[in-house]
Design a protein around this motif. Structure first.
Motif, PDB file in Angstrom:
ATOM      1  N   ARG A  18       0.494  -0.455 -17.518  1.00 23.84           N
ATOM      2  CA  ARG A  18      -0.418  -0.019 -16.449  1.00 23.84           C
ATOM      3  C   ARG A  18      -0.302  -0.957 -15.243  1.00 23.84           C
ATOM      4  O   ARG A  18      -1.291  -1.544 -14.802  1.00 23.84           O
ATOM      5  N   LEU A  19       0.899  -1.059 -14.736  1.00 24.57           N
ATOM      6  CA  LEU A  19       1.168  -1.974 -13.627  1.00 24.57           C
ATOM      7  C   LEU A  19       0.817  -1.320 -12.292  1.00 24.57           C
ATOM      8  O   LEU A  19       1.105  -0.134 -12.072  1.00 24.57           O
ATOM      9  N   PRO A  20       0.226  -2.078 -11.374  1.00 26.56           N
ATOM     10  CA  PRO A  20      -0.146  -1.507 -10.080  1.00 26.56           C
ATOM     11  C   PRO A  20       1.067  -1.302  -9.177  1.00 26.56           C
ATOM     12  O   PRO A  20       2.091  -1.977  -9.298  1.00 26.56           O
ATOM     13  N   ALA A  21       0.927  -0.379  -8.262  1.00 22.14           N
ATOM     14  CA  ALA A  21       1.961  -0.113  -7.258  1.00 22.14           C
ATOM     15  C   ALA A  21       1.630  -0.889  -5.990  1.00 22.14           C
ATOM     16  O   ALA A  21       0.499  -1.358  -5.810  1.00 22.14           O
ATOM     17  N   PRO A  22       2.595  -1.031  -5.091  1.00 25.85           N
ATOM     18  CA  PRO A  22       2.272  -1.642  -3.794  1.00 25.85           C
ATOM     19  C   PRO A  22       1.353  -0.747  -2.988  1.00 25.85           C
ATOM     20  O   PRO A  22       1.184   0.438  -3.293  1.00 25.85           O
ATOM     21  N   ASP A  23       0.776  -1.312  -1.945  1.00 25.56           N
ATOM     22  CA  ASP A  23      -0.145  -0.593  -1.063  1.00 25.56           C
ATOM     23  C   ASP A  23       0.681   0.258  -0.094  1.00 25.56           C
ATOM     24  O   ASP A  23       1.285  -0.252   0.848  1.00 25.56           O
ATOM     25  N   ALA A  24       0.709   1.561  -0.343  1.00 28.65           N
ATOM     26  CA  ALA A  24       1.553   2.450   0.463  1.00 28.65           C
ATOM     27  C   ALA A  24       1.105   2.500   1.915  1.00 28.65           C
ATOM     28  O   ALA A  24       1.936   2.556   2.832  1.00 28.65           O
ATOM     29  N   ALA A  25      -0.207   2.467   2.144  1.00 31.58           N
ATOM     30  CA  ALA A  25      -0.706   2.525   3.523  1.00 31.58           C
ATOM     31  C   ALA A  25      -0.307   1.279   4.290  1.00 31.58           C
ATOM     32  O   ALA A  25       0.080   1.354   5.467  1.00 31.58           O
ATOM     33  N   ALA A  26      -0.402   0.111   3.644  1.00 29.55           N
ATOM     34  CA  ALA A  26       0.001  -1.134   4.308  1.00 29.55           C
ATOM     35  C   ALA A  26       1.499  -1.133   4.596  1.00 29.55           C
ATOM     36  O   ALA A  26       1.937  -1.567   5.675  1.00 29.55           O
ATOM     37  N   PHE A  27       2.283  -0.637   3.651  1.00 37.03           N
ATOM     38  CA  PHE A  27       3.733  -0.563   3.869  1.00 37.03           C
ATOM     39  C   PHE A  27       4.047   0.345   5.057  1.00 37.03           C
ATOM     40  O   PHE A  27       4.854  -0.015   5.931  1.00 37.03           O
ATOM     41  N   ASP A  28       3.427   1.517   5.111  1.00 39.16           N
ATOM     42  CA  ASP A  28       3.691   2.451   6.205  1.00 39.16           C
ATOM     43  C   ASP A  28       3.271   1.870   7.551  1.00 39.16           C
ATOM     44  O   ASP A  28       3.976   2.028   8.559  1.00 39.16           O
ATOM     45  N   ALA A  29       2.131   1.187   7.574  1.00 33.69           N
ATOM     46  CA  ALA A  29       1.667   0.579   8.820  1.00 33.69           C
ATOM     47  C   ALA A  29       2.599  -0.551   9.251  1.00 33.69           C
ATOM     48  O   ALA A  29       2.885  -0.724  10.445  1.00 33.69           O
ATOM     49  N   ALA A  30       3.098  -1.313   8.271  1.00 33.08           N
ATOM     50  CA  ALA A  30       4.049  -2.379   8.587  1.00 33.08           C
ATOM     51  C   ALA A  30       5.355  -1.796   9.114  1.00 33.08           C
ATOM     52  O   ALA A  30       5.972  -2.342  10.043  1.00 33.08           O
ATOM     53  N   ALA A  31       5.791  -0.675   8.520  1.00 30.19           N
ATOM     54  CA  ALA A  31       7.016  -0.034   8.997  1.00 30.19           C
ATOM     55  C   ALA A  31       6.850   0.460  10.430  1.00 30.19           C
ATOM     56  O   ALA A  31       7.772   0.351  11.258  1.00 30.19           O
ATOM     57  N   ALA A  32       5.681   1.001  10.744  1.00 34.69           N
ATOM     58  CA  ALA A  32       5.417   1.461  12.113  1.00 34.69           C
ATOM     59  C   ALA A  32       5.420   0.283  13.079  1.00 34.69           C
ATOM     60  O   ALA A  32       5.945   0.376  14.201  1.00 34.69           O
ATOM     61  N   ARG A  33       4.823  -0.823  12.664  1.00 33.04           N
ATOM     62  CA  ARG A  33       4.837  -2.012  13.515  1.00 33.04           C
ATOM     63  C   ARG A  33       6.267  -2.509  13.719  1.00 33.04           C
ATOM     64  O   ARG A  33       6.678  -2.841  14.834  1.00 33.04           O
ATOM     65  N   ASN A  34       7.036  -2.545  12.639  1.00 25.25           N
ATOM     66  CA  ASN A  34       8.419  -3.015  12.741  1.00 25.25           C
ATOM     67  C   ASN A  34       9.213  -2.169  13.732  1.00 25.25           C
ATOM     68  O   ASN A  34      10.025  -2.686  14.511  1.00 25.25           O
ATOM     69  N   ALA A  35       8.959  -0.870  13.708  1.00 25.26           N
ATOM     70  CA  ALA A  35       9.674   0.027  14.621  1.00 25.26           C
ATOM     71  C   ALA A  35       9.298  -0.201  16.077  1.00 25.26           C
ATOM     72  O   ALA A  35      10.071   0.141  16.987  1.00 25.26           O
ATOM     73  N   ALA A  36       8.114  -0.792  16.307  1.00 27.05           N
ATOM     74  CA  ALA A  36       7.647  -1.001  17.681  1.00 27.05           C
ATOM     75  C   ALA A  36       7.937  -2.397  18.221  1.00 27.05           C
ATOM     76  O   ALA A  36       7.696  -2.668  19.405  1.00 27.05           O
ATOM     77  N   LEU A  37       8.459  -3.291  17.368  1.00 26.28           N
ATOM     78  CA  LEU A  37       8.711  -4.659  17.816  1.00 26.28           C
ATOM     79  C   LEU A  37       9.802  -4.712  18.882  1.00 26.28           C
ATOM     80  O   LEU A  37      10.720  -3.869  18.903  1.00 26.28           O
ATOM     81  N   ALA A  38       9.712  -5.702  19.748  1.00 27.28           N
ATOM     82  CA  ALA A  38      10.626  -5.815  20.896  1.00 27.28           C
ATOM     83  C   ALA A  38      11.990  -6.320  20.452  1.00 27.28           C
ATOM     84  O   ALA A  38      12.359  -7.485  20.643  1.00 27.28           O
TER      85      ALA A  38
END
Length: 339
Positions: A18-38
């Protein structure tokens, strides 16, 4: 430190079911931030992957790395009676004293990257049994070691590195790898502490003898660990599992650490999703083991010291990745035109 939520090997197996998964919302938000970095897309290479991986497990789109923890476990091995090491078993206890005094390589690297270091010696006066003659550990010994590893993890740590010290443990790791993934014993053994060609042959013979002795019992990864492993190897497995339950990212160290981790992956596929391979050591079996686990190492520096040194060195890569990801300006913030 959290008490282990199991008091039997059956309970440990259940914890891995019963192992937990990563936080999908945090991952998606981080990916969006990464895409916007200069920066141009993908310009930071694997640093971007590291940042997104960490963000998912940390549960933050803009994470910081606080309180990394290095845990070194030490154990002695009965298989050293087969002359598989260039050093005597007494060196394990002597090195524990050196760790505690701050004089080892791992102490310097932990200090460099701001990591806390904890050392746990597991019953050094009572080595495991020679696995060429019988099971290395009784069930109670294995359970105790798993619990030591689990309870060594600081639940507030931002990253875990599990290291080891144990004369003879590259032979145990080679036997475990061969049992878990097959292949000729000679494909898995390496020079470890610096054995000569004759010593290398003795290591391969010990691995072959161990596999033959325990034939019929090695389909179960827990039995592979109990019969062929060691207390410090079991403790590393416990620590890596505890980190997963607490959603703490892990950097895997060398061959011995990866053999411990492989037990978890074979018990519960995906159990190592929270772990990156800090490096690939100079032990020839390590690269084979990482490939079997689908792990691409962050560093390849020719290290073969153990102690957690390769993974500790990779803490700097995680720090760099998060510094860029969380500290850089976006195109809008920097007022940089995107065309």
């Amino acid at each position: 430190m959290t008490d282990a939520p199991f008091d039997s090997l059956t309970g440990f197996r259940a914890a891995l079911s019963r192992l937990p998964a990563p936080d999908a919302a945090a991952f998606d938000a981080a990916a969006a931030r990464n895409a916007a970095l200069a920066k141009p897309p993908g310009a930071l290479g694997r640093l971007e992957d590291i940042a997104l991986w960490y963000a998912g497990w940390a549960g933050s789109a803009r994470p910081q790395l606080h309180r990394p923890q290095v845990i070194v476990f030490a154990g002695n091995h009965g298989v050293t009676a087969r002359e598989v090491s260039a050093f005597p078993s007494e060196v394990t206890a002597q090195m524990v004293v050196n760790f505690e005094a701050g004089g080892a390589a791992i102490n310097q690297l932990a200090r460099t990257f701001g990591a806390r270091i904890d050392v746990h010696a597991l019953d050094l006066a009572r080595p495991t049994a020679d696995f060429t003659q019988g099971a290395a550990m009784e069930e109670d010994d294995l359970l105790t070691a798993l619990r030591v590893g689990w309870e060594a993890v600081d639940p507030g740590a931002g990253l875990i590195v599990a290291g080891e010290m144990g004369i003879g443990n590259t032979t145990a790791a080679a036997a475990m790898a061969a049992a878990l993934f097959g292949g000729n014993p000679r494909d898995w053994v390496g020079r470890g502490t610096g054995v000569d060609d004759a010593g290398l042959g003795r290591k391969a013979a010990a691995v072959a003898a161990g596999l033959a002795c325990h034939r019929g019992h090695l389909l179960d990864p827990i039995e592979v660990l109990r019969r062929l492993g060691g207390r410090e190897i079991a403790a590393m497995a416990g620590a890596i599992a505890a980190a997963r339950v607490a959603r703490i990212p892990v950097l895997l160290d060398g061959f011995i650490c990866t053999a411990a981790a492989a037990v978890l992956e074979r018990l519960s596929p995906g159990a190592l999703d929270h772990a990156l391979a800090g490096h690939c050591s100079d032990e020839p079996g390590h690269g084979r083991l990482l490939a079997a686990l689908g792990k691409e190492p962050l560093l390849q520096m020719g290290l073969r010291l153990g102690e957690g040194t390769g993974a500790a060195l990779a803490i700097g890569l995680v720090q760099g990745a998060l510094a860029c990801h969380s500290g850089m300006a976006t195109f809008d913030e920097a007022r940089v035109s995107t065309g």
